[in-house]
Design an enzyme around this catalytic site. Sequence first.
Site, short mmCIF file in Angstrom:
data_model
loop_
_atom_site.label_atom_id
_atom_site.label_comp_id
_atom_site.label_asym_id
_atom_site.label_seq_id
_atom_site.Cartn_x
_atom_site.Cartn_y
_atom_site.Cartn_z
N TYR A 1 106.62 17.72 -66.99
CA TYR A 1 106.08 16.27 -67.32
C TYR A 1 105.19 15.87 -66.13
O TYR A 1 104.09 15.05 -66.20
CB TYR A 1 107.40 15.43 -67.60
N ALA A 2 105.78 15.79 -64.90
CA ALA A 2 105.19 15.10 -63.68
C ALA A 2 103.90 15.72 -63.42
O ALA A 2 102.80 15.34 -63.41
CB ALA A 2 106.08 15.54 -62.47
N LYS B 1 101.38 14.43 -65.87
CA LYS B 1 100.94 13.08 -65.68
C LYS B 1 100.27 12.75 -64.57
O LYS B 1 99.31 12.02 -64.79
CB LYS B 1 102.38 12.12 -65.74
P1 NAD Z 1 108.06 8.33 -78.51
O1 NAD Z 1 108.98 9.53 -78.33
O2 NAD Z 1 108.83 7.00 -78.60
O3 NAD Z 1 107.04 8.14 -79.58
C1 NAD Z 1 105.86 8.94 -79.32
C2 NAD Z 1 104.91 9.26 -80.52
O4 NAD Z 1 104.22 10.37 -80.31
C3 NAD Z 1 106.13 9.56 -81.68
O5 NAD Z 1 105.72 8.80 -83.11
C4 NAD Z 1 105.85 11.18 -82.09
O6 NAD Z 1 106.44 11.46 -83.27
C5 NAD Z 1 104.52 11.24 -81.56
N1 NAD Z 1 104.08 12.59 -81.02
C6 NAD Z 1 104.86 13.49 -80.50
N2 NAD Z 1 104.37 14.75 -80.22
C7 NAD Z 1 103.06 14.61 -80.86
C8 NAD Z 1 101.89 15.17 -81.11
N3 NAD Z 1 102.29 16.45 -80.55
N4 NAD Z 1 100.77 14.93 -81.59
C9 NAD Z 1 100.99 13.59 -82.14
N5 NAD Z 1 101.69 12.76 -82.12
C10 NAD Z 1 102.87 13.19 -81.24
O7 NAD Z 1 107.52 8.09 -76.92
P2 NAD Z 1 107.04 6.76 -76.18
O8 NAD Z 1 108.21 6.67 -75.32
O9 NAD Z 1 106.55 5.89 -77.02
O10 NAD Z 1 106.09 7.43 -75.33
C11 NAD Z 1 104.49 7.39 -75.49
C12 NAD Z 1 103.80 7.53 -74.07
O11 NAD Z 1 104.24 6.97 -73.02
C13 NAD Z 1 103.97 9.14 -73.71
O12 NAD Z 1 103.02 9.85 -73.41
C14 NAD Z 1 104.99 9.24 -72.63
O13 NAD Z 1 105.10 10.26 -71.72
C15 NAD Z 1 104.66 7.89 -71.88
N6 NAD Z 1 105.73 7.28 -71.24
C16 NAD Z 1 106.97 6.93 -71.64
C17 NAD Z 1 107.80 6.36 -71.00
C18 NAD Z 1 109.33 5.95 -71.43
O14 NAD Z 1 110.27 5.76 -70.69
N7 NAD Z 1 109.53 6.01 -72.85
C19 NAD Z 1 107.66 6.17 -69.75
C20 NAD Z 1 106.43 6.60 -69.06
C21 NAD Z 1 105.53 7.09 -69.62
#
Ligand code: NAD
Length: 259
Positions: A150-151, A154
């Site tokens: 993950y890190a 990102k």
């Molecule tokens: P989430 O899991 O709530 O939602 C992500 C969406 O992406 C879901 O609808 C899922 O079906 C879809 N998805 C997953 N794999 C996929 C793929 N291969 N192709 C297309 N769609 C796909 O995630 P989130 O928390 O909303 O995260 C969104 C982004 O923000 C991500 O890149 C995540 O790494 C980043 N992020 C999240 C957090 C957190 O705490 N939630 C923190 C920092 C960064």
Amino acid sequence: MTNALTVLITGGADGIGRVTAQRFIDSGHRVHVCDVNQEAVAQLSNDGSGITGSVGDVSSVADVERVFAELEQTYGGLDVLVNNAGIAGPTAPAEAIGTEDWDRAISVSLSGQFYCLRRAIPMLRASEYGSIVNISSNAGLFGFPLRLPYAASKWALIGMTKTLAMELGPEGIRVNAICPGSVAGPRIDGVIERDAGARGVAPEAIRKAYERQSSLRCFVEAKDVAEMVYFLTSPLGAKISGQAIGVDGHTESLSNGLE
Ligand code: NAD
């Protein structure tokens, strides 16, 4: 906002992506989402929001090609790509991470963003307001124990953002990254459960430790991230490019002091 933009949000059927989609719709823009979750895309396309969607896995070049073909057919162009789809990947010490888990995390959270932006660039060239927002993480700014893929993905997104900002800036296309902190919601609940399991401590201890990672002692809300995406792609962000912007209450460290 003066002009209605066409916006593509990957992973837009749930979480941060869904809230961001709504932010653009509420201001009169056109939004297409791509998401691997078929049910969520079907629900979104029928919920009266006006958001359109394609089912697709960003780690599949063929799926990405189809998503962009559907986008082109529906809207005829693209102004904003929000490269949001990403997965948490495994929680484990580096030597215990299997090849399949590594490959899956990198293929969704890094290669998938590349496949989408590569396909988007020619469309953004044809737009007067072209911009890309890559959703990185505060894990793209710090070391993150037990979350190596993950890190790594990102951090790589920030390198991609800065490089593309240089390649595309002379053509007026802006490229930025947002680095959210832990976003309140089911995804972070799962991360906390797995972290607690890997360390053999109670989930509540992990939750408190995560809160202590930021100066503001907070989790962020999906809407905090959505507002930053919106700002960066609007005329207010017209001179902002090549940046990795934290929306995280100021992360001090991702080492949670539980070792
Ligand atoms: P989430 O899991 O709530 O939602 C992500 C969406 O992406 C879901 O609808 C899922 O079906 C879809 N998805 C997953 N794999 C996929 C793929 N291969 N192709 C297309 N769609 C796909 O995630 P989130 O928390 O909303 O995260 C969104 C982004 O923000 C991500 O890149 C995540 O790494 C980043 N992020 C999240 C957090 C957190 O705490 N939630 C923190 C920092 C960064």
